[in-house]
Every structure is written in structure tokens, then in C-alpha cells.
Design a protein around this motif. Structure first.
Motif, short mmCIF file in Angstrom:
data_model
loop_
_atom_site.label_atom_id
_atom_site.label_comp_id
_atom_site.label_asym_id
_atom_site.label_seq_id
_atom_site.Cartn_x
_atom_site.Cartn_y
_atom_site.Cartn_z
N GLU A 310 11.08 -4.83 -2.76
CA GLU A 310 11.00 -6.26 -3.08
C GLU A 310 9.55 -6.74 -3.07
O GLU A 310 9.23 -7.79 -3.64
CB GLU A 310 11.81 -7.08 -2.08
CG GLU A 310 13.31 -6.78 -2.09
CD GLU A 310 14.04 -7.50 -0.99
OE1 GLU A 310 13.44 -8.42 -0.36
OE2 GLU A 310 15.21 -7.17 -0.74
N LEU A 311 8.67 -6.01 -2.39
CA LEU A 311 7.27 -6.41 -2.29
C LEU A 311 6.51 -5.94 -3.53
O LEU A 311 6.69 -4.82 -4.01
CB LEU A 311 6.63 -5.82 -1.04
CG LEU A 311 6.76 -6.67 0.24
CD1 LEU A 311 8.21 -6.90 0.60
CD2 LEU A 311 6.05 -6.00 1.39
N ASP A 312 5.67 -6.81 -4.05
CA ASP A 312 4.87 -6.53 -5.24
C ASP A 312 3.58 -5.81 -4.82
O ASP A 312 2.76 -6.36 -4.08
CB ASP A 312 4.53 -7.86 -5.92
CG ASP A 312 3.81 -7.67 -7.25
OD1 ASP A 312 3.14 -6.63 -7.45
OD2 ASP A 312 3.88 -8.59 -8.09
N ARG A 313 3.39 -4.59 -5.29
CA ARG A 313 2.23 -3.81 -4.88
C ARG A 313 0.93 -4.45 -5.38
O ARG A 313 -0.12 -4.29 -4.76
CB ARG A 313 2.38 -2.37 -5.38
CG ARG A 313 3.52 -1.62 -4.66
CD ARG A 313 3.76 -0.24 -5.24
NE ARG A 313 2.72 0.71 -4.88
CZ ARG A 313 2.81 1.58 -3.87
NH1 ARG A 313 3.87 1.59 -3.07
NH2 ARG A 313 1.82 2.43 -3.65
N ARG A 314 0.98 -5.19 -6.47
CA ARG A 314 -0.22 -5.89 -6.93
C ARG A 314 -0.62 -7.00 -5.96
O ARG A 314 -1.81 -7.23 -5.71
CB ARG A 314 -0.01 -6.46 -8.33
CG ARG A 314 0.10 -5.38 -9.42
CD ARG A 314 0.30 -6.00 -10.79
NE ARG A 314 0.37 -4.98 -11.83
CZ ARG A 314 1.48 -4.33 -12.15
NH1 ARG A 314 2.62 -4.59 -11.51
NH2 ARG A 314 1.47 -3.40 -13.10
N ARG A 315 0.36 -7.71 -5.42
CA ARG A 315 0.06 -8.75 -4.43
C ARG A 315 -0.48 -8.13 -3.14
O ARG A 315 -1.34 -8.71 -2.48
CB ARG A 315 1.31 -9.57 -4.13
CG ARG A 315 1.73 -10.50 -5.25
CD ARG A 315 2.93 -11.34 -4.84
NE ARG A 315 2.55 -12.29 -3.80
CZ ARG A 315 3.43 -12.81 -2.95
NH1 ARG A 315 4.71 -12.44 -2.97
NH2 ARG A 315 3.03 -13.69 -2.05
N CYS A 316 0.03 -6.97 -2.80
CA CYS A 316 -0.47 -6.26 -1.62
C CYS A 316 -1.96 -5.94 -1.81
O CYS A 316 -2.78 -6.19 -0.91
CB CYS A 316 0.34 -4.99 -1.42
SG CYS A 316 -0.14 -3.98 -0.01
N ARG A 317 -2.33 -5.42 -2.97
CA ARG A 317 -3.73 -5.12 -3.26
C ARG A 317 -4.56 -6.41 -3.31
O ARG A 317 -5.70 -6.44 -2.83
CB ARG A 317 -3.83 -4.36 -4.58
CG ARG A 317 -5.26 -4.24 -5.13
CD ARG A 317 -6.15 -3.35 -4.29
NE ARG A 317 -7.56 -3.61 -4.56
CZ ARG A 317 -8.53 -2.71 -4.40
NH1 ARG A 317 -8.25 -1.49 -4.00
NH2 ARG A 317 -9.77 -3.03 -4.65
N ALA A 318 -4.00 -7.47 -3.86
CA ALA A 318 -4.74 -8.72 -3.93
C ALA A 318 -5.05 -9.26 -2.54
O ALA A 318 -6.13 -9.82 -2.31
CB ALA A 318 -3.95 -9.75 -4.74
N ALA A 319 -4.12 -9.10 -1.61
CA ALA A 319 -4.36 -9.53 -0.23
C ALA A 319 -5.50 -8.73 0.38
O ALA A 319 -6.33 -9.28 1.12
CB ALA A 319 -3.08 -9.37 0.60
#
Length: 360
Positions: A310-319
Motif C-alpha cells: 500500500e506504500l508508494d515507493r516514490r513517496r518513500c524516496r521523496a521523504a
């Protein structure tokens, strides 16, 4: 500024495989050099740096089979620093606090990053005796046991923005990576993966003091999980990066108050989310629901793995890009250095890398 970075001599800078402190010293040193500062690195002779290198032993002590006692080497390191202290605006120590009596007597400004767990029975008396020594913590959690110390800032670790590339198509395995120690609970990682029905890759250094624990408690679990758990030993370089990039999730089921957890931000840089227990610095480092899922127990960890897609890997990298780059870390340390140079009293009390509101 003229800055000296003083590293422990256990591993080279940067380390070949395991070695979180030496890795951070490397990233900080390179970022300071890139921003135009005059940096000298005191480290082992096999270190690789764009700064000036002062070799304080021939090679990393933990890699030198001839060396049994490292204390003498670190005393020698301090003498080398003392001989050249007047050449610098600031001396930045990353070693165990052997240097505090020396630092008090030098005319050059000194600051110490505390990289390990701080316990009152271990260092309480020392930090009270040197209550004037400027210190930097690597998390708010780390400094909580020593609120009386001369904390100048809390500065979270950072990595070069290009050190790990985003992977949006991960493999179908979970990863546990780090040092094979009881508090990191490799046994729970095996159980989480087993219950979640996903294979587990384990990449871990086994230090001499942990060999009995590994042999008696962890190796039997790995052997009984043949074909399901893949134990790779200590992994470095590109192989380590690829393990992190292609993992479905990194498991971080600690049951000790880990002061930071370097491998977590390495995972974020790849877009790999972390399933972590709510201990130590985990709530500071992991943005729950963005760069990972923070849980309280084994059952919660299993449920988190089931939800991890459910977690977006792009948002993880953006964080990661917002909070955990080496450039941000270097800027934070420069604020501390400049504060010391102008004689300010604790006015930097910097809280690094605050979570930002998640993008929607």
C-alpha cells in the motif's frame, strides 16, 4: 572553515561492509569538501577520501589479524590530533570519549558526535565531569538518558542523494540487514517472514562478541528454515545496494533503544519501506505510512508486511530527499561549527530532519 574529522580506527572510511559510524564520517567529510571547506580526515591508512588523510594506523584495526588490542592505536590517534590541533578551526570527534580530557586542554574548538547508546551506568559520571564538552546527538531518543549534558544539536544522519537509486519494481523477498546482535532480533525477523509467507534474505556481520549468540540461537533457526531463509553473511559494495533496492521491505524488529538505525535511511533512499518496532529512534526516523510502518509487536509486524504494498515507493524516496541527505547533514553540522567559533552558548539547539507533512 578548516575542519578536522576524527574517525574511529576500527573500520576504514568508508567501510568495506559493516561500519555505520565510519560511513557517516565519510559522507560528512565528502559533503563538507564538496561545499568548499578545507577538511582533514584522521583515520586508518586504507581510508579513501577527497579530504587530506592523516593515517593513524596502517589499516582498519578490525581487518588486521595482527591487532588484538585497539586502545593503544586510539591513544596514538589522539596524540596525532593534538600535535596538529592549532591548524584547525574545529575538531570534530566521532570516537569513543577518550579524547574529552585532551579536548578540554586544547585551544581549538571541539565537538563530539555520540554515535552509540548512552547509559547512565556507563557514561553518566563521565559526561557530568565533562559537562562543558559540546556534544551532538544523532537522535532525540539517544540524548534522553543524559538530559544534563552539553547538547548543541540533534543531527540525524544523511546519505549522498545519488548513493542509492530508487527501485519501483522490487523483488518478492524481505530483508534483514545489520549486525548480528541480540537487540536487533534476527530471530523475530525470521518469524515475521515465516508468518507473512515471504522469503527472507539476511545480510549480517558477526562480531567476535556475538559469535556464541549466532551459533547457539540464530544458526539453528536458519538451518531449520533452509530454502526459506537465505543467510548471506556480511555484504558490502554494490551487492549490498542491490539487496536494499530490490527488497519488498526491510525488517527492523529491534527490542533495544537503537540511537538511529542507519540501514533504515539507506532503505528509504531505494524506495524500500521499513517495518520497524517502536523503539529508540524509530518514531523519529520512520514516517509512519510514508517511508514505512511502525508497529508494537510481532503480530503488528506480520500485518504490516501484508500491507506493505500500500506504500508508494516514490513517496518513500521523496521523504528521504527531504530529510536524510548528506548535504542537509553537512549544513546542520556547519551551524554547530560556526556557533562554536563565535562562542555561542547552546544557541544552536538544532533539531535536525523534522518530518514534513506527507505529500498527497
Amino acid at each position: 572553515m578548516r575542519i578536522a574529522q576524527i574517525a574511529p580506527l576500527y573500520e576504514r572510511v568508508p567501510p568495506l561492509a559493516y561500519g555505520a559510524t565510519e560511513r557517516i564520517v565519510h559522507y560528512l567529510t565528502e559533503a563538507l569538501v564538496a561545499s568548499g571547506h578545507d577538511v582533514t580526515l584522521f583515520a586508518s591508512g586504507d581510508s579513501v577520501t577527497s579530504a587530506r588523510l592523516v593515517a593513524c594506523c596502517e589499516s582498519a584495526l578490525w581487518r588486521d589479524e595482527r591487532v588484538e588490542d585497539t586502545l593503544g592505536h586510539h591513544v596514538h590517534l589522539l596524540e596525532r590530533v593534538a600535535q596538529r590541533a592549532a591548524e584547525f578551526d574545529v575538531l570534530h570527534f566521532h570516537c569513543e570519549p577518550l579524547h574529552l580530557p585532551l579536548a578540554r586542554r586544547l585551544d581549538t574548538h571541539c565537538v563530539t558526535t555520540m554515535h552509540g547508546l548512552l547509559r547512565e551506568p556507563d557514561v553518566g559520571a563521565l559526561l557530568r565531569a565533562f559537562s562543558d564538552a559540546p556534544l551532538v546527538s544523532i537522535s532525540a531518543s539517544q540524548r534522553r538518558a543524559m538530559p544534563f549534558a552539553n547538547w548543541r544539536a540533534t543531527i540525524h544522519h544523511g546519505l549522498p542523494a545519488d548513493a542509492f537509486g530508487l527501485c519501483t519494481s522490487p523483488g518478492d523477498y524481505l530483508l534483514w540487514m545489520g549486525r548480528m546482535m541480540r537487540g536487533k532480533r534476527p530471530d523475530l525477523a525470521i518469524e515475521i517472514a515465516r508468518r507473512a509467507g515471504l522469503p527472507l534474505k539476511m545480510a549480517a556481520a558477526v562480531h567476535p562478541g556475538e559469535r556464541a549468540y549466532f551459533a547457539d540461537e540464530i544458526a539453528p533457526l536458519i538451518e531449520s528454515s533452509a530454502g526459506f531463509v537465505d543467510y548471506l553473511g556480511e555484504v558490502g559494495g554494490d551487492a549490498r545496494t542491490e539487496l536494499l533496492r530490490h527488497a519488498r521491505a526491510l525488517l527492523f524488529p529491534i527490542d533495544w533503544d537503537e540511537p538511529f538505525g542507519m540501514v533504515m535511511i539507506e532503505a528509504f533512499a531505494c524506495g524500500t519501506p521499513v517495518v520497524a518496532f517502536r523503539r529508540g529512534a524509530v518514531p523519529e526516523v520512520v514516517e509512519d505510512g510514508v517511508s514505512g510502518l511502525v508497529v508494537d509487536d510481532l503480530d503488528g509486524a506480520v500485518r504490516a508486511v501484508e500491507r506493505i504494498d500500500e506504500l508508494d515507493r516514490r513517496r518513500c524516496r521523496a521523504a528521504f530527499d527531504v530529510r536524510f541527505t548528506a548535504e542537509r547533514m553537512a549544513r546542520d553540522y556547519l551551524r554547530v561549527y560556526r556557533s562554536l567559533a563565535r562562542g555561542a552558548e547552546r544557541d544552536t539547539d538544532l533539531q535536525s530532519s523534522r518530518p514534513q507533512p506527507a505529500a498527497r
